[in-house]
Write a protein that holds these residues in place. Structure first.
Motif, short mmCIF file in Angstrom:
data_model
loop_
_atom_site.label_atom_id
_atom_site.label_comp_id
_atom_site.label_asym_id
_atom_site.label_seq_id
_atom_site.Cartn_x
_atom_site.Cartn_y
_atom_site.Cartn_z
N ALA A 106 7.06 -35.54 34.77
CA ALA A 106 7.93 -34.37 34.69
C ALA A 106 9.02 -34.36 35.77
N TYR A 107 10.26 -34.18 35.32
CA TYR A 107 11.39 -33.91 36.20
C TYR A 107 11.92 -32.54 35.81
N VAL A 108 12.12 -31.66 36.80
CA VAL A 108 12.55 -30.30 36.48
C VAL A 108 13.81 -29.93 37.26
N ARG A 109 14.53 -28.97 36.72
CA ARG A 109 15.62 -28.35 37.48
C ARG A 109 15.23 -26.90 37.70
N PHE A 110 15.06 -26.52 38.98
CA PHE A 110 14.70 -25.15 39.29
C PHE A 110 15.83 -24.21 38.93
N ALA A 111 15.45 -23.00 38.46
CA ALA A 111 16.46 -21.98 38.20
C ALA A 111 16.98 -21.50 39.55
#
Lengths: 108, 862
Positions: free
Chosen positions: B283-288
């Motif tokens: 998983a790679y995420v972009r934080f809000a």
């Protein structure tokens, strides 16, 4: 080396010494050096004017535009107090230097 | 300054007045000529002729009246002539500074790419790679349901997956391996700012079953494998034997998820292709941006727990993409900062050397300076001249230094170990910013170090140059003290660098020579997965394993084959806990143990001798184990462990043999763990295979191809010679040691050069003294000794100071020493010996010159 720097020390000394006798304009200084040195020293205008302006920038001379003796517009140079002081020390140095040179020449 | 400014405004008036003044002069001259009896015309012509050109005079006056660009240009031309007249001096000064600027720029570029610069994506601080774990451990992948839940969560703007493996690429008839990433199509939008060089990115439907035979090519691979052929877009190429369509080319600057990723294939976790049905998401995420990080993590935890039961007691581990971090070892980061420090020391040494060189030059030119002073040049003008000269040197050095930096960065790109580059997603290239910073630093440093010599060297009084007692310009006391101090500092810095380099080299040598406890030469290994979807039971796996084994046995060079779970040197599974032996009142031993499942042929393949007991037999159960020496010594000190039992928690083991301990020599001591072996009952969903194949092991791509031919659903992860695993561990220490030696060599050469020039100069100055001594009967050897003693005194002072520096430095180096202590006598002798020999070499020629002073000739010269 630019020609203005050639033997600058000596030329400065001549100018300071000439002006020590009274304020004068460029032409007058040139004539005076020529007369006093019995025509053996001739300062070209190309060296004289840069030297005058440099000495003025150094604070040894002051100048102002004024009417000359024949009512022409001329720049008259005057020796300042700093110039007078410099003349004394330079003259001392020069005498020492000349003496040293003479000694060197005599040893040959 | 103000005066200059005012003059600029008044320039017109000044020019007009100057014209008036000069016209007045000509008129006066004309009048005088007329008075002498000439006609007015003739009088004026003569006056003008004598004046020698109004224009030239005006120009000459102008030079005096303003601090002019022309006079600066004049100084520059004069400096260039002076430097040209002393090519040896100029080349030495420019060369040393250029090396300093070049090395520093290159190092800055590397550090910048590796540490300072954020990853080249949109708002990188919001991007992260997320694991799930707790205090006992974590895993780098999540169930697809978790990825879906995170996409819906307000904590994140997006969540995508990217996972790297290796693929065999067929290009123009040859087989090569390249790193390939399986990515969800949305990953490019998540990162932001990715534009293909040609073709397109994946659309949202690609990656589903039946629509995953697409691939994006990285620009370097496209150029290397397909000669940069633009028509490749839309064509089919073969990956692991499977035809896939190239949909686009990604730029070389796109390095994700690893720096060496060359290919990207789509995957959709909602309807994955059959081969990847069991795949998990990385998983790679972009934080809000508007959600506080703590709230976001809480929401992510809740979402993950709701999505899959395996996350019940796990929480997210966040690894930000921005910045440089190592999961396993902090070594390279430490190494980078260490090398940066080393580079700065080298830069300092080189600057000190150039400074003393300039000082020596200015001192040697005292006559010229005092002559000019006597002719009316002000001290300011002389200092300006000296500064312009060092500025010219600095400018030349910057130009050469840029070339040096470019060469070094190109070399770094080719030679730096992967471990250095692995974690940076930035391409390694000199950027203008780095160049600007170091160029300015270079010129500023030159002007700075030029200032001291200029200040000291121009302290002249009129007439000094012609004083009769003066013979050949004495070195002023100030200049002498400064030169010696600089030299002592240089030697001290060189000494510290040398001590550091010696430690690094000896650590590296110890690392390569360290006992591994097994024979890794001529062994190749493969790790592979047999997915449950293709191999549902043990029988299917056993059949596939047997087929692979039979196929590989046919290769001419293969002598032995062994299946196992886990491979040396990194091992299989780590078991952690309290180990209790069957000795009466045995205390529990808390340690990390490497746990490997092997067959009986494993020990003979790796040439690991069994010291006691026996190897595995088919009748052995799950509890029969062979222990390594370290575990044996920890649990049964002084007692034969064969036949004894030990346990951890409820699990009990019976020792049937003792094997020689294997070692994993790395700088990270925790990587070398004690081990024990259990019987390998058969190939599971993950398996490792070892081949002993003598001197000519098959190429990794060939091994992969054979496995793919036997069973296309077997996924090979890693394949290659075992030696490479050990070499990989040595790559960073080797690079660090090599760079350390290079820095020390540069510093030492610079210090030797400085010593040589200072001693030569001192001998030149003391020629009279040496002549008199010789005339009074001093032997040449005695005169030599005087000079050498002079050099050794400076060296000794430098060495003393350097020893203190080295002691400080070695404390900072503690974490990268392997089998060496800072106080190690061999290292100390090496450093002192090298400095001593260097001093003698540098002092030899000046000493010989002193011994050869001929009193008779000296007298004649006087």
């Amino acid at each position: 080396m630019p020609k203005t720097e050639y033997l600058q020390g000596a030329l400065d000394l001549l100018i300071l010494q000439t002006l020590a006798l009274g304020s004068n304009h460029g032409w007058g200084i040139q004539q005076r050096i020529r007369q006093v040195s019995r025509e053996s020293l001739s300062v070209s205008q190309g060296s004289l004017y840069p030297a005058l302006h440099r000495l003025e920038a150094a604070g040894l001379l002051s100048s102002e535009m004024a009417a000359s003796e024949n009512n022409r517009k001329a720049r008259i140079y005057t020796l300042t107090a700093a110039g007078r002081k410099r003349l004394q020390s330079e003259a001392e140095d020069w005498k020492e230097f000349a003496l040293a040179i003479r000694r060197v020449l005599q040893t040959g | 300054m103000l005066k200059t400014f005012r003059r600029l405004i008044q320039r017109r008036r000044v020019a007009r007045e100057l014209d008036d003044e000069l016209r007045f002069h000509v008129e006066m001259e004309t009048d005088a000529n007329v008075a002498r009896g000439l006609t007015p015309d003739e009088a004026r012509r003569r006056a003008l002729a004598e004046f020698g050109g109004v224009v030239q005079t005006r120009e000459a006056v102008g030079d005096v009246r303003r601090f002019s660009i022309e006079s600066l240009w004049q100084d520059t031309r004069y400096s260039a002539r002076v430097l040209g007249a002393n090519p040896a001096f100029s080349l030495a000064a420019i060369g040393m500074l250029a090396v300093g600027i070049g090395v520093t720029t290159a190092m800055f570029t590397v550090v910048d790419a590796l540490i300072l610069r954020p990853v080249p994506f949109h708002a990188p601080e919001q991007l992260a790679h997320v694991w799930m774990g707790n205090d006992r451990g974590g895993r780098g992948t999540v169930a697809p349901a978790v990825l879906r839940a995170w996409r819906e969560s307000p904590a994140f703007l997006g969540a995508e997956s990217a996972d790297v493996t290796t693929a065999v690429v067929e290009a123009t008839g040859a087989l090569t391996t390249r790193r390939i990433a399986r990515v969800t199509p949305g990953i490019f939008e998540l990162l932001g700012g990715v534009r293909p060089v040609a073709g397109r990115l994946f659309d949202s439907t690609e990656g589903r079953a039946g629509a995953d035979d697409r691939v994006l090519l990285g620009e370097p691979a496209w150029r290397a494998l397909f000669n940069g052929d633009p028509s490749i877009v839309g064509q089919r190429i073969r990956l692991d034997g499977e035809p896939v369509t190239v949909v686009g080319i990604l730029p070389a600057s796109f390095r994700f998820p690893a720096w060496d990723t060359a290919l990207w294939r789509p995957i959709d976790f909602d309807s994955p292709p059959p081969a990847l049905r069991a795949a998990r998401a990385t998983a790679y995420v972009r934080f809000a941006p508007d959600v506080p990080r703590e709230d976001a993590l809480r929401m992510a935890t809740d979402a993950a727990r709701a999505a899959h039961a395996e996350n019940a007691d796990l929480r997210p581990w966040v690894f930000p993409l921005a910045g440089f971090h190592f999961d396993v070892s902090a070594y390279p980061r430490h190494a980078v900062s260490l090398l940066t420090g080393g580079v700065l020391l080298v830069f300092l040494v080189l600057c000190a050397n150039v400074c003393s060189l300039l000082l020596a030059r200015v001192t040697a030119r005292r006559r010229e300076f005092s002559m000019r002073g006597a002719l009316g040049a002000s001290r300011g003008r002389l200092i300006r001249q000296a500064l312009v000269e060092s500025g010219v040197i600095g400018a030349a050095a910057v130009v050469v230094g840029v070339a040096v930096a470019w060469g070094l960065v190109s070399a770094a790109r080719a030679l730096l170990p992967d471990a250095f580059l692995l974690r940076t997603l930035n391409p390694l290239a000199i950027d203008l910013r780095a160049l600007g910073v170091t160029s300015i630093a270079g010129v500023a440093a030159t002007l700075g170090i030029g200032l001291l010599p200029a200040w000291l060297g121009t302290r002249v009084n009129a007439g000094d140059s012609l004083r009769i007692s003066d013979r050949g310009g004495t070195e002023g006391r100030g200049a002498r003290a400064v030169t010696r101090t600089l030299l002592v500092a240089e030697i001290a810095l060189a000494c510290a660098l040398l001590a550091g380099a010696t430690l690094l080299v000896r650590s590296f040598m110890n690392l390569t020579a360290a006992d591994r406890g097994l024979d890794a030469a001529g062994v190749a290994t493969l790790t592979m997965s047999l997915p449950e979807t293709a191999f549902p039971d043990a029988g299917a796996r056993r059949a596939a394993a047997q087929a692979i084994e039979d196929r590989l046995r046919q290769l001419p060079s293969v002598q032995q084959i062994a299946w196992s779970y886990g491979l040396p040197p990194s091992g299989g599974a780590i078991s952690f806990g309290d180990w209790v032996s069957d000795l009466p009142d045995a205390p529990p031993v808390n340690m990390l143990i490497e746990h490997i499942w092997v067959g009986p042929e494993f020990f003979s393949l790796y040439r690991i001798p069994l010291l006691r007991g026996r190897t595995f037999e088919a009748s052995d159960g799950r509890d029969a184990v062979i222990v390594g020496e370290r575990l044996a010594a920890a649990l049964w000190p002084g007692v034969d462990p064969v036949g004894r039992t030990f346990r951890r928690d409820k699990q009990q083991y019976q020792v049937i043999g003792v094997a020689r301990e294997t070692h994993y020599p790395t700088l990270d001591a925790t990587a070398d763990r004690p081990e024990f072996y259990q019987r390998h009952a058969g190939v599971g969903s993950y398996a490792s295979l070892s081949l002993r194949c003598g001197s000519n092991c098959p190429d990794p791509a060939v091994l992969r191809r054979h496995v793919a031919d036997v069973h296309p659903r077997v996924q090979v992860h890693e394949a290659g010679p075992l030696e490479a695993v050990y070499l990989e561990q040595q790559a960073v220490p080797r690079a660090t040691a090599a760079l350390g030696v290079a820095f020390a060599a540069v510093a030492l050469l610079a210090a030797a050069g400085g010593l040589f020039s200072v001693l030569s100069y001192a001998v030149g100055r003391r020629r009279r003294e040496f002549g008199i001594r010789a005339a009074l009967g001093a032997a040449p050897a005695q005169l030599r000794r005087v000079v050498i003693r002079d050099g050794l005194a400076v060296a000794l002072a430098g060495l003393t100071l350097g020893a203190l520096l080295a002691a400080l430095l070695s404390r900072g180096l503690a974490w990268l020493q392997y089998g060496v202590t800072p106080g190690d006598p061999l290292s100390l002798v090496t450093v002192a010996g090298t400095i001593g020999v260097t001093t003698l070499l540098a002092a030899w020629r000046p000493a010989r010159a002193a011994a050869r002073v001929d009193p008779a000739r000296l007298l004649r010269e006087e």
